[in-house]
Design an enzyme around this catalytic site. Structure first.
Site, short mmCIF file in Angstrom:
data_model
loop_
_atom_site.label_atom_id
_atom_site.label_comp_id
_atom_site.label_asym_id
_atom_site.label_seq_id
_atom_site.Cartn_x
_atom_site.Cartn_y
_atom_site.Cartn_z
N ARG A 1 0.84 -1.21 0.00
CA ARG A 1 0.00 0.00 0.00
C ARG A 1 0.87 1.26 0.00
NH1 ARG A 1 -2.31 2.02 4.33
NH2 ARG A 1 -2.63 0.03 5.36
N TYR B 1 -16.32 15.71 -17.43
CA TYR B 1 -16.80 14.33 -17.37
C TYR B 1 -17.87 14.25 -16.27
CZ TYR B 1 -16.78 9.41 -16.04
OH TYR B 1 -17.15 8.14 -15.71
N ASP C 1 -7.62 17.91 -16.62
CA ASP C 1 -7.92 16.54 -17.03
C ASP C 1 -7.50 16.42 -18.49
OD1 ASP C 1 -9.12 14.17 -17.95
OD2 ASP C 1 -10.69 14.27 -16.43
N LYS D 1 -8.65 4.95 -20.26
CA LYS D 1 -8.99 5.32 -21.62
C LYS D 1 -7.79 5.12 -22.57
CE LYS D 1 -12.71 6.39 -19.34
NZ LYS D 1 -13.02 7.74 -18.90
C1 LIG Z 1 -13.52 8.27 -17.63
C2 LIG Z 1 -13.10 9.64 -17.28
C3 LIG Z 1 -12.77 9.98 -15.97
C4 LIG Z 1 -12.93 9.01 -14.81
O1 LIG Z 1 -12.01 7.96 -14.92
P1 LIG Z 1 -12.31 6.47 -14.36
O2 LIG Z 1 -11.03 5.76 -14.73
O3 LIG Z 1 -13.52 5.97 -15.06
O4 LIG Z 1 -12.51 6.59 -12.90
C5 LIG Z 1 -12.30 11.25 -15.72
N1 LIG Z 1 -12.18 12.15 -16.70
C6 LIG Z 1 -12.49 11.87 -17.98
C7 LIG Z 1 -12.33 12.91 -19.03
C8 LIG Z 1 -12.96 10.60 -18.32
O5 LIG Z 1 -13.28 10.34 -19.59
#
Ligand SMILES: *Cc1c(COP(=O)(O)O)cnc(C)c1O
Length: 383
Positions: A41, A96, A163, A188
């Site tokens: 951890r 998001y 992001d 992604k």
């Molecule tokens: C999917 C997504 C998230 C969240 O990520 P997870 O891995 O699903 O928790 C945050 N920001 C964007 C732009 C996303 O497409």
């Protein structure tokens, strides 16, 4: 070593109590292992290898990986609160749906002011107790581009988290424009094959230590198997993004002329931020259908090459309806229109993707164009 090993050990031998105790103290306060990594951890070398690779791609000093993008965002908010003692967040919409939901929910005991991505709006939203500014560019799902540098200036010293999920480090490095942190849902594009859930934040050493401290306390860890796959995925990230972007350009060009498409959301080549902030237009696009929700529902069920599923950035193309799914938790006045459908373009032959959309859009109208007629409408396929 040609391929790196995967370290699955949950705990590590301690040379002696003194060394172990010192290493524990260092790791629990966000530092690097000294003598032993103690407990998984606190530190894992396979995760650290992925983090080092991602940090290099983002031109950052460090990166910290988490079990999901949402876990990464949660840690960033908790760390910002803890470091500053402030509990106000400014969030530039659109975001998001999960990000919007988390910040609006009050769950993390922060108060959030949502605003537009202009420097005037951000400057007006900043307060003396603002701990963090959150923005997304390109934004999900409208592909709006936000000028990072102007938001950083307007934030007046408050750290800005960008992001960078849609752009990937191949097309945009937010830290170069003054952002304090670049966040990815590594689920992604970084993973790219739809088989890993993860999040990662690239930043300086000081913020990385604060994030690791939160991660050690809350336990939102990335499993080493996921880290291995993500590290492997980085090797193909440039080729994947380049090809997915070329495919998206072909699909966007075709959709732009389609009679059923009321509006195409895809960054324009002549947008002032393309070439200056973002080195390309990416592989995500959205369309607003003239037939509204009904046509959106029909299209998402009728596709065969695209998969009707949430998520994005993988080698296979996905289609989904944000207002019903990814952006469902967003306040109704900020939710995308029900006529909007979001497409993530993968590595398939774009002719097959266009053929699929053409067929799925024209089932009602019975005006399906034969694929031989589609081909000449894609000028930059060979580019
Ligand atoms: C999917 C997504 C998230 C969240 O990520 P997870 O891995 O699903 O928790 C945050 N920001 C964007 C732009 C996303 O497409």
């Amino acid at each position: 070593m040609h391929v790196p090993p995967i370290d699955l050990s949950s705990t590590n031998p301690l040379p002696d109590i003194e060394t172990g105790g010192h290493a524990y103290e260092t790791l629990a306060s966000g530092g690097h292992p000294e003598g032993t990594a103690v407990y998984a951890r606190l530190w894992n070398p396979t995760v650290a290898r992925f983090e080092a690779g991602l940090a290099r791609l983002e031109h950052a000093e460090a990166a910290v990986a988490f079990s999901s993008g949402m876990a990464a965002l949660t840690a960033a908010v908790l760390a910002a609160k803890r470091e500053t003692g402030r509990r106000h967040v400014v969030a530039v919409r659109p975001l998001y749906g999960g990000t919007d939901h988390l910040l609006a929910s009050g769950l993390l005991d922060v108060e959030t002011t949502f605003c537009e991505g202009t420097s005037t709006a951000v400057a007006a939203a900043i307060r003396r107790d603002t701990a963090l500014v959150v923005l997304e560019t390109p934004a999900n799902p409208t592909l709006d581009l936000v000028d990072i540098r102007s938001v950083v200036t307007a934030a007046d010293g408050v750290p800005v988290l960008v992001d960078n999920t849609f752009a990937t480090p191949m097309l945009q490095n937010p830290l170069e424009f003054g952002a304090a942190m670049a966040l990815h849902s590594a689920t992604k594009y970084l993973g790219g094959h739809g088989d890993v859930m993860a999040g990662v934040i690239a930043c300086d050493q000081g913020r990385a230590a604060a994030l690791r401290r939160v991660r050690a306390i809350t336990g939102a860890l990335l499993h080493p198997l996921g880290a291995y796959l993500l590290h492997r995925g980085l090797a193909t990230l440039p080729v994947r993004v380049r090809t997915q972007q070329a495919n998206a350009r072909a699909v966007a060009a075709w959709l732009a002329d389609h009679p059923d498409v009321a509006r195409l959301h895809y960054p324009a080549d002549d947008h002032p931020l393309i070439g200056r902030q973002m080195n390309g237009t990416g592989a995500m696009l959205s369309i607003e259908l003239r037939g509204g929700y009904e046509q959106a529902a029909h299209l998402t069920s009728a596709v065969r090459v695209f998969t009707h599923a949430v998520s994005l950035g993988g080698v296979d193309s996905l289609i989904q309806h944000p207002s019903a799914l990814t952006h469902r938790p967003v306040a109704s006045d900020a939710r995308p229109t029900p006529a909007l459908v979001r497409l993530s373009i993968g590595l398939e032959n774009p002719v097959d993707l266009i053929d699929d959309l053409d067929r799925a859009l024209s089932v009602n109208r019975r005006t399906h164009v034969h694929r031989s007629a589609i081909r000449p409408r894609i000028p930059d396929l060979q580019a």
